[in-house]
Design an enzyme around this catalytic site. Structure first.
Site, PDB file in Angstrom:
ATOM      1  N   CYS A  17      -2.978  10.836 -63.205  1.00 19.54           N
ATOM      2  CA  CYS A  17      -3.280   9.695 -62.332  1.00 19.54           C
ATOM      3  C   CYS A  17      -2.166   8.661 -62.316  1.00 19.54           C
ATOM      4  O   CYS A  17      -2.206   7.719 -61.516  1.00 19.54           O
ATOM      5  CB  CYS A  17      -4.601   9.051 -62.747  1.00 19.54           C
ATOM      6  SG  CYS A  17      -6.043   9.978 -62.194  1.00 19.54           S
ATOM      7  N   ASP A  67      -9.366  14.873 -55.075  1.00 16.23           N
ATOM      8  CA  ASP A  67      -8.444  14.336 -56.067  1.00 16.23           C
ATOM      9  C   ASP A  67      -7.551  15.466 -56.588  1.00 16.23           C
ATOM     10  O   ASP A  67      -8.044  16.541 -56.927  1.00 16.23           O
ATOM     11  CB  ASP A  67      -9.208  13.711 -57.238  1.00 16.23           C
ATOM     12  CG  ASP A  67      -8.445  12.560 -57.868  1.00 16.23           C
ATOM     13  OD1 ASP A  67      -7.244  12.746 -58.147  1.00 16.23           O
ATOM     14  OD2 ASP A  67      -9.033  11.495 -58.090  1.00 16.23           O
ATOM     15  N   ASP A  90     -15.519  11.222 -59.623  1.00 16.84           N
ATOM     16  CA  ASP A  90     -15.857  10.324 -58.522  1.00 16.84           C
ATOM     17  C   ASP A  90     -17.286  10.515 -58.035  1.00 16.84           C
ATOM     18  O   ASP A  90     -17.950   9.559 -57.625  1.00 16.84           O
ATOM     19  CB  ASP A  90     -14.884  10.528 -57.359  1.00 16.84           C
ATOM     20  CG  ASP A  90     -13.521   9.916 -57.621  1.00 16.84           C
ATOM     21  OD1 ASP A  90     -13.423   9.066 -58.517  1.00 16.84           O
ATOM     22  OD2 ASP A  90     -12.561  10.303 -56.928  1.00 16.84           O
ATOM     23  N   HIS A 138      -7.322  25.796 -50.825  1.00 15.29           N
ATOM     24  CA  HIS A 138      -6.081  25.920 -50.063  1.00 15.29           C
ATOM     25  C   HIS A 138      -4.910  25.753 -51.019  1.00 15.29           C
ATOM     26  O   HIS A 138      -4.944  24.908 -51.921  1.00 15.29           O
ATOM     27  CB  HIS A 138      -6.012  24.849 -48.971  1.00 15.29           C
ATOM     28  CG  HIS A 138      -4.816  24.992 -48.080  1.00 15.29           C
ATOM     29  ND1 HIS A 138      -4.661  26.049 -47.204  1.00 15.29           N
ATOM     30  CD2 HIS A 138      -3.719  24.209 -47.928  1.00 15.29           C
ATOM     31  CE1 HIS A 138      -3.520  25.909 -46.536  1.00 15.29           C
ATOM     32  NE2 HIS A 138      -2.924  24.800 -46.970  1.00 15.29           N
TER      33      HIS A 138
END
Length: 346
Positions: A17, A67, A90, A138
């Site tokens: 992060c 994220d 989250d 993906h």
């Protein structure tokens, strides 16, 4: 070097992060974008919240988030676990239960296939621990590896938790120690001990599921997970969004001991400075020493939940959290806004 010994952090400029775009810059990038109105959109990107929430029926709303980030650990399996833990957080912060996940992955063409496999396996294992499913994803080729998830969860429309509902009198509780950003920065320079990093990795792979499952039984008025913007950045967003002041007591917070020593000698991540730039105008630091301020601005990866609970429920919630989370802390209280600063360190 063997295939399973690839040093992922050497391939990344930033860790975890700490690579997050600063909150102030992000707000500028989003400024002026037209917001479409939909009565079923309960929480959108305009609220600076952890995830979006869309009402499907009177009994069901979808919680959605995404994220991903560059490696924060050299071991691919561990990195996958941390990235998944962080992405799932989250949904927990909104009071939701994760259900479906999609992989998001970028890898260098030269990255060993076994390393990629282990990274994905780490993500899968942590998602399954959460009781959710990975259903696809993906991937692209990139010079720097990155991994994360798009997560969809469920929540009752009347039980959505946001970071904007804190009320004067609420007690602030927090669930993990601070300092993982400092330790991750030190580790890249070979300055962190193995024991400290093992503690940090344990924290970063601990789901916020237990904290969420406990807190939803109580009167929680606001919640956010403390991640890339640090304790002060996320608390500042909560205070602004709720129209209140927040009083934080650094002496009652739990800091990882080795992170304290590193912060005192100035081993700090770049993201800490971005967080300070964003929030410091709204923070009265009082007489709090600089190292404590720095650790409260320190970007956390897969950090704990910061919850504003009704004062009559605070003791019972704290007692239950103390038996289930890495570190239950009474972080502070919420006060009526008097104008000026939003955060006060005492």
């Amino acid at each position: 070097m063997a295939e399973n010994e690839v040093k992922l952090t050497k391939l990344a400029k930033c860790a975890g992060c700490g690579a997050k775009v600063g909150a102030g810059v992000l707000a500028q990038l989003l400024e002026g974008i037209q917001i479409r109105q939909d009565p079923n959109l309960l929480v959108g990107f305009d609220k600076s919240d952890d995830a979006s929430v869309y009402k499907i029926s009177d009994e069901l709303a979808l919680v959605q988030t995404v994220d991903f980030f560059p490696p924060i650990a050299d071991d691919p399996y561990l990195f996958g676990q941390i990235a998944a833990t962080n992405a799932l957080s989250d949904v927990y912060a909104m009071g939701g239960e994760p259900k479906l996940c999609l992989n998001i992955m970028a890898v260098p063409a030269s990255m060993p296939k076994e390393a990629v496999h282990q990274m994905l396996r780490g993500g899968y294992d942590k998602v399954y621990e959460a009781g959710a499913l990975i259903t696809g994803g993906h991937s692209i080729l990139d010079d720097e590896p990155k991994y994360g998830l798009a997560v969809t969860g469920f929540v009752h429309p009347d039980r959505v938790l946001t970071n904007c509902g804190a009320r004067p009198g609420d007690v602030l509780l927090f669930t993990k120690p601070l300092g993982t950003g400092v330790l991750s920065t030190a580790a890249k320079a070979g300055m962190a001990s193995q024991a400290a990093m093992e503690q940090a990795y344990q924290l970063m792979t601990t789901l916020n599921k237990a904290a969420r499952d406990i807190m939803v039984k109580y009167r929680i008025h606001a919640c956010t997970d403390v991640t890339g913007f640090g304790m002060l950045g996320h608390a500042y967003e909560m205070a602004q969004g709720s129209g209140v002041e927040i009083e934080l007591r650094p002496a009652d917070l739990d800091f990882i001991p080795e992170a304290v020593e590193l912060a005192k000698i100035g081993i700090l991540p770049e993201g800490m400075y971005r967080n300070r730039t964003f929030a410091e105008a709204g923070v009265d630091v009082g007489e709090i020493p600089l190292w404590q301020q720095d650790l409260m601005y320190d970007p956390q990866t897969a950090g704990g939940l910061l919850m504003a609970v009704d004062p009559s429920d605070a003791d019972d919630l704290f007692a239950e959290l103390a038996e289930a989370v890495p570190s239950a802390q009474r972080a502070g209280t919420v006060r009526t806004y008097r104008g000026g600063k939003h955060i006060f360190l005492i």
